[in-house]
Scaffold this active site. Structure first.
Site, mmCIF file in Angstrom:
data_model
loop_
_atom_site.group_PDB
_atom_site.id
_atom_site.type_symbol
_atom_site.label_atom_id
_atom_site.label_comp_id
_atom_site.label_asym_id
_atom_site.label_seq_id
_atom_site.Cartn_x
_atom_site.Cartn_y
_atom_site.Cartn_z
ATOM 1 N N SER A 155 0.805 -1.221 0.000
ATOM 2 C CA SER A 155 0.000 0.000 0.000
ATOM 3 C C SER A 155 0.838 1.271 0.000
ATOM 4 O O SER A 155 0.326 2.345 -0.313
ATOM 5 C CB SER A 155 -0.954 0.009 1.204
ATOM 6 O OG SER A 155 -0.234 0.086 2.418
ATOM 7 N N LYS A 211 0.465 4.220 7.004
ATOM 8 C CA LYS A 211 -0.220 5.085 6.042
ATOM 9 C C LYS A 211 0.209 6.539 6.268
ATOM 10 O O LYS A 211 0.823 6.880 7.279
ATOM 11 C CB LYS A 211 -1.742 4.992 6.206
ATOM 12 C CG LYS A 211 -2.355 3.641 5.882
ATOM 13 C CD LYS A 211 -2.306 3.319 4.412
ATOM 14 C CE LYS A 211 -3.052 2.017 4.116
ATOM 15 N NZ LYS A 211 -2.326 0.837 4.644
#
Length: 209
Positions: free
Chosen positions: A126, A163
């Site tokens: 990701s 993230k």
């Protein structure tokens, strides 16, 4: 710093002890349980008193938002054999719990700025567009003092994720650096959310080994 009462010193000692044992401050609920308070609100009042006296800083937006100040700060650096490598993190357990440590890497924490407190094995792609690849070792600085746009290691409910962090009022948005992954949106009024630290560097295991 103003002199603390006996009870305030007890609260402060529990905070220090939990940081040393688990790598992070306790929640208000945990403080209340350990010290025998009737509610988390009672723990909150003691924390506010400690903050007013300059012993701690309360960081908004996270249930573990407590930072020791001045003489009470710990030097929580690496194990004598190097930085701990964290692998799979079990739901609900502190990220630096002993059972999560796979091994120790002989790497100087000061190679990173700010200095690294542990390494986290990256799982998934990701964040690949900024060079954080599956299997990499992510150097992490333990802090809950973060700014929008920083790459964070966050705990959402029982999941740990890497993230880019953004906060808009009572909502946190965690964005991936890969168009195949959508953003994660957290309503702080209803969802459990904590920051474990910020990313300060990457070690590619193939190069390191």
């Amino acid at each position: 710093m103003k002199e603390l009462t006996k009870r305030q010193n007890e609260v402060l000692d529990v905070i220090k002890d939990q940081i040393l044992k688990t790598g992070m401050p306790p929640t208000r609920v945990e403080l209340a349980k350990i010290l025998g308070f009737r509610s988390a609100n009672a723990a909150e009042e003691h924390l506010k008193a400690l903050a007013r006296k300059g012993a701690i800083e309360i960081l908004a937006g996270t249930s573990r938002g407590i930072r020791l100040l001045g003489e009470h700060q710990h030097n929580e650096k690496a194990h004598q054999d190097g930085l701990p490598l964290i692998g799979q993190v079990a739901a609900g357990e502190p990220i630096l719990a002993q059972q999560h440590i796979e091994t120790y890497y002989d790497v100087d924490p000061a190679l990173f700025h700010p200095s690294a407190d542990f390494l986290l094995r990256v799982q998934g792609e990701s964040m690949k567009d900024i060079g954080i690849m599956d299997g990499d070792l992510l150097a992490v600085h333990k802090t809950q003092d973060i700014k929008n746009g920083q790459v964070v290691i966050a705990r959402v409910e029982d999941d740990v994720t890497v993230k880019r962090f953004y906060r808009e009022g009572r909502q946190v948005i965690l964005k991936a650096e890969n168009n195949d992954f959508g953003p994660i949106k957290i309503d702080l009024a209803y969802q459990s959310f904590d920051i474990e630290g910020i990313a300060v560097g990457v070690i590619r295991t193939a190069d390191w080994m």
